[in-house]
Design an enzyme around this catalytic site. Structure first.
Site, PDB file in Angstrom:
ATOM      1  N   HIS A   7       0.842  -1.163  -0.037  1.00 37.31           N
ATOM      2  CA  HIS A   7      -0.096  -0.077  -0.073  1.00 37.31           C
ATOM      3  C   HIS A   7       1.045   1.322   0.087  1.00 37.31           C
ATOM      4  O   HIS A   7       0.733   2.047  -0.859  1.00 37.31           O
ATOM      5  CB  HIS A   7      -0.952  -0.024   1.355  1.00 37.31           C
ATOM      6  CG  HIS A   7      -1.789   1.184   1.490  1.00 37.31           C
ATOM      7  ND1 HIS A   7      -3.046   1.254   0.766  1.00 37.31           N
ATOM      8  CD2 HIS A   7      -1.741   2.379   1.847  1.00 37.31           C
ATOM      9  CE1 HIS A   7      -3.549   2.509   0.933  1.00 37.31           C
ATOM     10  NE2 HIS A   7      -2.747   2.977   1.587  1.00 37.31           N
ATOM     11  N   GLU A   8       1.878   1.184   0.975  1.00 36.60           N
ATOM     12  CA  GLU A   8       2.599   2.476   1.035  1.00 36.60           C
ATOM     13  C   GLU A   8       3.527   2.731  -0.189  1.00 36.60           C
ATOM     14  O   GLU A   8       3.890   3.554  -0.665  1.00 36.60           O
ATOM     15  CB  GLU A   8       3.529   2.399   2.221  1.00 36.60           C
ATOM     16  CG  GLU A   8       2.759   2.449   3.487  1.00 36.60           C
ATOM     17  CD  GLU A   8       1.648   3.605   3.710  1.00 36.60           C
ATOM     18  OE1 GLU A   8       2.040   4.687   2.883  1.00 36.60           O
ATOM     19  OE2 GLU A   8       0.675   3.625   4.468  1.00 36.60           O
ATOM     20  N   HIS A  52       1.708   4.528  -3.001  1.00 30.82           N
ATOM     21  CA  HIS A  52       2.050   5.940  -2.625  1.00 30.82           C
ATOM     22  C   HIS A  52       3.413   6.649  -3.162  1.00 30.82           C
ATOM     23  O   HIS A  52       3.629   7.451  -3.763  1.00 30.82           O
ATOM     24  CB  HIS A  52       1.667   6.407  -1.429  1.00 30.82           C
ATOM     25  CG  HIS A  52       0.375   6.150  -0.969  1.00 30.82           C
ATOM     26  ND1 HIS A  52      -0.746   6.523  -1.431  1.00 30.82           N
ATOM     27  CD2 HIS A  52      -0.271   5.481   0.025  1.00 30.82           C
ATOM     28  CE1 HIS A  52      -1.960   6.301  -1.054  1.00 30.82           C
ATOM     29  NE2 HIS A  52      -1.410   5.498   0.149  1.00 30.82           N
TER      30      HIS A  52
END
Length: 131
Positions: free
Chosen positions: A21-22, A25
């Site tokens: 997820h990170e 980004h």
């Protein structure tokens, strides 16, 4: 012993999910020209810490239940004039939307990958054939 395996498996699964997820980004922010100050997986006391050639600090912390990507942003503090073009809040709205949406999209792609791997592995169960 089963409870310990369950807890350990849950922490590993969450750690993988949070990392992807990170990373979504992080990857899109870098492609859009935003300076990433810190990429952290986990909260609490840092266990591992290192810097890359772009000046990003990578952190693996003790509690793997979350994470964050800290980007250069004028709303959080003073930004040197030479770095203003790398600030998140100075990017066009489309790029900011892409950066924010990249985390959930990365999770979705990871789920597709896992389902594909499971489909390729197949099932080793006895088929219920009559006759």
């Amino acid at each position: 012993m089963n409870a310990l395996y369950m807890i350990l498996g849950t922490l590993v699964a969450l750690g993988v999910l949070v990392t992807f997820h990170e990373f979504g980004h992080f990857w899109v922010a870098r492609r859009c020209g935003v300076k990433v100050l810190r990429f952290s997986v986990g909260f609490g006391t840092p266990l591992l810490r290192w810097h890359d050639r772009h000046g990003t600090e990578f952190v693996v912390a003790a509690i793997p239940l979350g994470g964050y990507v800290k980007m250069l942003d004028e709303r959080e503090g003073e930004v040197p004039a030479e770095l203003l073009d790398q600030s998140f809040n100075r990017k066009p709205v489309r790029q900011r939307i892409a950066i924010v949406a990249a985390g959930p999209i990365a999770n979705f792609l990871l789920a597709l990958l896992f389902f594909w791997v499971l489909a390729m592995l197949g099932s080793q169960q006895v088929r219920p054939v009559i006759g």
